[in-house]
Design a protein around this motif. Structure first.
Motif, PDB file in Angstrom:
ATOM      1  N   ALA A 123     -46.666  49.623  44.525  1.00 56.92           N
ATOM      2  CA  ALA A 123     -46.364  48.972  43.325  1.00 56.92           C
ATOM      3  C   ALA A 123     -46.356  47.451  43.383  1.00 56.92           C
ATOM      4  O   ALA A 123     -45.931  46.933  44.622  1.00 56.92           O
ATOM      5  CB  ALA A 123     -45.310  49.450  42.496  1.00 56.92           C
ATOM      6  N   GLY A 124     -46.585  46.628  42.630  1.00 53.11           N
ATOM      7  CA  GLY A 124     -46.439  45.249  42.811  1.00 53.11           C
ATOM      8  C   GLY A 124     -47.079  44.582  41.378  1.00 53.11           C
ATOM      9  O   GLY A 124     -47.469  44.969  40.121  1.00 53.11           O
ATOM     10  N   ASN A 125     -47.327  43.317  41.570  1.00 52.26           N
ATOM     11  CA  ASN A 125     -47.477  42.189  40.613  1.00 52.26           C
ATOM     12  C   ASN A 125     -48.799  41.762  40.627  1.00 52.26           C
ATOM     13  O   ASN A 125     -49.344  41.455  41.953  1.00 52.26           O
ATOM     14  CB  ASN A 125     -46.549  41.297  40.241  1.00 52.26           C
ATOM     15  CG  ASN A 125     -45.043  41.827  40.095  1.00 52.26           C
ATOM     16  OD1 ASN A 125     -44.806  42.752  39.342  1.00 52.26           O
ATOM     17  ND2 ASN A 125     -44.158  41.113  40.602  1.00 52.26           N
ATOM     18  N   PHE A 126     -49.394  41.324  39.637  1.00 49.41           N
ATOM     19  CA  PHE A 126     -50.677  40.451  39.713  1.00 49.41           C
ATOM     20  C   PHE A 126     -50.773  39.741  38.511  1.00 49.41           C
ATOM     21  O   PHE A 126     -50.336  39.982  37.302  1.00 49.41           O
ATOM     22  CB  PHE A 126     -52.017  41.274  39.910  1.00 49.41           C
ATOM     23  CG  PHE A 126     -52.136  42.216  38.974  1.00 49.41           C
ATOM     24  CD1 PHE A 126     -53.306  41.877  38.164  1.00 49.41           C
ATOM     25  CD2 PHE A 126     -51.698  43.646  38.632  1.00 49.41           C
ATOM     26  CE1 PHE A 126     -53.663  42.828  36.772  1.00 49.41           C
ATOM     27  CE2 PHE A 126     -52.019  44.347  37.638  1.00 49.41           C
ATOM     28  CZ  PHE A 126     -52.959  43.940  36.715  1.00 49.41           C
ATOM     29  N   GLY A 127     -51.566  38.623  38.510  1.00 51.64           N
ATOM     30  CA  GLY A 127     -51.793  37.678  37.465  1.00 51.64           C
ATOM     31  C   GLY A 127     -52.880  37.798  36.685  1.00 51.64           C
ATOM     32  O   GLY A 127     -54.181  38.144  37.071  1.00 51.64           O
ATOM     33  N   LEU A 135     -50.828  35.733  32.575  1.00 51.57           N
ATOM     34  CA  LEU A 135     -50.147  36.828  31.967  1.00 51.57           C
ATOM     35  C   LEU A 135     -49.522  37.594  33.340  1.00 51.57           C
ATOM     36  O   LEU A 135     -50.474  38.016  34.179  1.00 51.57           O
ATOM     37  CB  LEU A 135     -50.458  37.590  31.095  1.00 51.57           C
ATOM     38  CG  LEU A 135     -51.100  36.906  29.815  1.00 51.57           C
ATOM     39  CD1 LEU A 135     -51.681  38.120  28.770  1.00 51.57           C
ATOM     40  CD2 LEU A 135     -49.758  36.532  29.091  1.00 51.57           C
ATOM     41  N   PRO A 136     -48.269  37.787  33.506  1.00 47.66           N
ATOM     42  CA  PRO A 136     -47.862  38.817  34.600  1.00 47.66           C
ATOM     43  C   PRO A 136     -48.149  40.160  34.278  1.00 47.66           C
ATOM     44  O   PRO A 136     -47.925  40.463  33.011  1.00 47.66           O
ATOM     45  CB  PRO A 136     -46.328  38.448  34.746  1.00 47.66           C
ATOM     46  CG  PRO A 136     -45.814  37.969  33.436  1.00 47.66           C
ATOM     47  CD  PRO A 136     -46.972  37.231  32.647  1.00 47.66           C
ATOM     48  N   ALA A 137     -48.850  40.720  34.857  1.00 51.69           N
ATOM     49  CA  ALA A 137     -49.032  42.330  34.916  1.00 51.69           C
ATOM     50  C   ALA A 137     -48.583  42.970  35.907  1.00 51.69           C
ATOM     51  O   ALA A 137     -48.359  42.389  37.254  1.00 51.69           O
ATOM     52  CB  ALA A 137     -50.460  42.383  34.775  1.00 51.69           C
ATOM     53  N   THR A 138     -48.485  44.146  36.002  1.00 52.09           N
ATOM     54  CA  THR A 138     -47.991  45.273  37.136  1.00 52.09           C
ATOM     55  C   THR A 138     -48.899  46.119  37.231  1.00 52.09           C
ATOM     56  O   THR A 138     -49.475  47.011  36.167  1.00 52.09           O
ATOM     57  CB  THR A 138     -46.473  45.566  36.737  1.00 52.09           C
ATOM     58  OG1 THR A 138     -46.339  46.375  35.498  1.00 52.09           O
ATOM     59  CG2 THR A 138     -45.485  44.490  36.572  1.00 52.09           C
TER      60      THR A 138
END
Length: 323
Positions: free
Chosen positions: A46-50, A79-82
């Protein structure tokens, strides 16, 4: 204290290798999820991406410069997305007694592996279909259109005009021209029987306009789209023990015109991606392993993978309904 037991899982590359032909057969039978949502490999479950908004990608800039002055510059926001890869898997038992009873007919372990493999891929297909043919995600006139004449009304339907109108809206929404149309096998069979399609095919140089001669490539040429993705997979909607009630996994009433990725580069703008976490042994098409369950006097064959299906740019698709 943790310790090995008779239930310790064993990797089964021998069973997985036999899926090379089976995987090709799955594609031939109409499983298209990986074409619609190409794979992105990730290092964490799991993590974040732009996610760069469409308006940022297309924003106009003034680039002229007067002598002695500074160059114009700008800033970019995202926008921050996960994502969160969920593990999916299925197990099939191979009873020792049954394996011996039926060994003259078939390899029961191989049948169990195929059943487990299909269970994992079929559910992946269902999740992707539900995400793409989603009238809650694609809503409003700029994102969805109910066609005036269903494509099953072959005498008067106009699939090429409907797809062209959708393609124009995709361009106006995101500045990219679509490169794909996604439909069920039944819908495709309706398209190639439409009088308007047959007439245009005739004048495109195809001398044999019979339905069987109108291929996906021919429809792609007619629609001016590189990818005609025809989903032919079926699901059984009946409860276990009842007579089968079969339907297409991809609804016959919907068609998606969109920009799909043709590579694994996350920077390529597209409608959707599959995030895959493989650090725990997962494989995109399903990792195969087995273990021993002495309580049931059976070998257990397991297939699993860990993925998350994400719609990235809603603007990169236009959903046609009532097809």
């Amino acid at each position: 204290m943790a310790s090995p037991s008779s239930a310790l899982a064993t990797q089964r590359p021998d069973l997985a290798a036999s899926f090379m032909e089976f995987d090709m057969a799955m594609g031939a039978s109409g499983f298209v999820a990986q074409r619609v949502m190409p794979i992105v490999e990730v290092a964490k479950a799991a993590g974040n991406f732009g996610l760069i908004p469409i308006e940022q990608l297309l924003m106009g800039r003034t680039t002229d410069r007067a002598p002695g002055s500074r160059y114009n510059s700008g800033t970019m926001t995202f926008l921050p997305a996960t994502y969160s890869c969920k593990e999916h898997g299925w197990e099939e038992p191979v009873d020792d007694n049954e394996a011996q009873m039926y060994r003259d007919y078939f390899d029961l372990e191989q049948i169990a592996a195929v059943r487990a493999y299909r269970a994992v891929l079929e559910n992946y297909e269902k999740r992707v279909a539900a995400a793409i043919f989603n009238t809650s995600t694609w809503t409003g006139a700029s994102l969805t259109t109910a066609v005036g004449t269903p494509w099953s009304t072959v005498a008067t339907a106009t699939p090429a005009a409907d797809v062209e109108a959708a393609a124009q809206k995709v361009f106006l929404n995101c500045g990219m021209w679509p490169n794909a149309v996604i439909m069920s096998r039944k819908t495709f069979r309706n398209v190639r029987n439409c009088v308007s399609v047959v007439d245009r095919i005739k004048y495109a140089g195809i001398t044999d306009p019979r339905a069987g001669a109108i291929t996906e490539a021919a429809i792609g040429q007619l629609f001016d789209l590189d990818n005609v993705i025809v989903a032919g997979s079926a699901k059984n909607t009946a409860i276990e023990g009842q007579a089968a009630t079969l339907a297409s996994i991809w609804a016959d009433t919907n068609v998606m015109v969109c920009k799909i990725a043709t590579d694994r580069d996350i920077r390529t703008p597209c409608i959707a991606r599959t995030f895959h976490f493989g650090e725990d042994g997962s494989e995109v098409g399903g990792h195969t392993e087995s273990y021993r369950d002495e309580a049931r006097r059976s070998g257990i064959v397991r297939v699993r993978h860990q993925v998350d299906e994400k719609v990235l740019y809603v603007e990169a698709g236009h959903l046609l309904t009532n097809t």
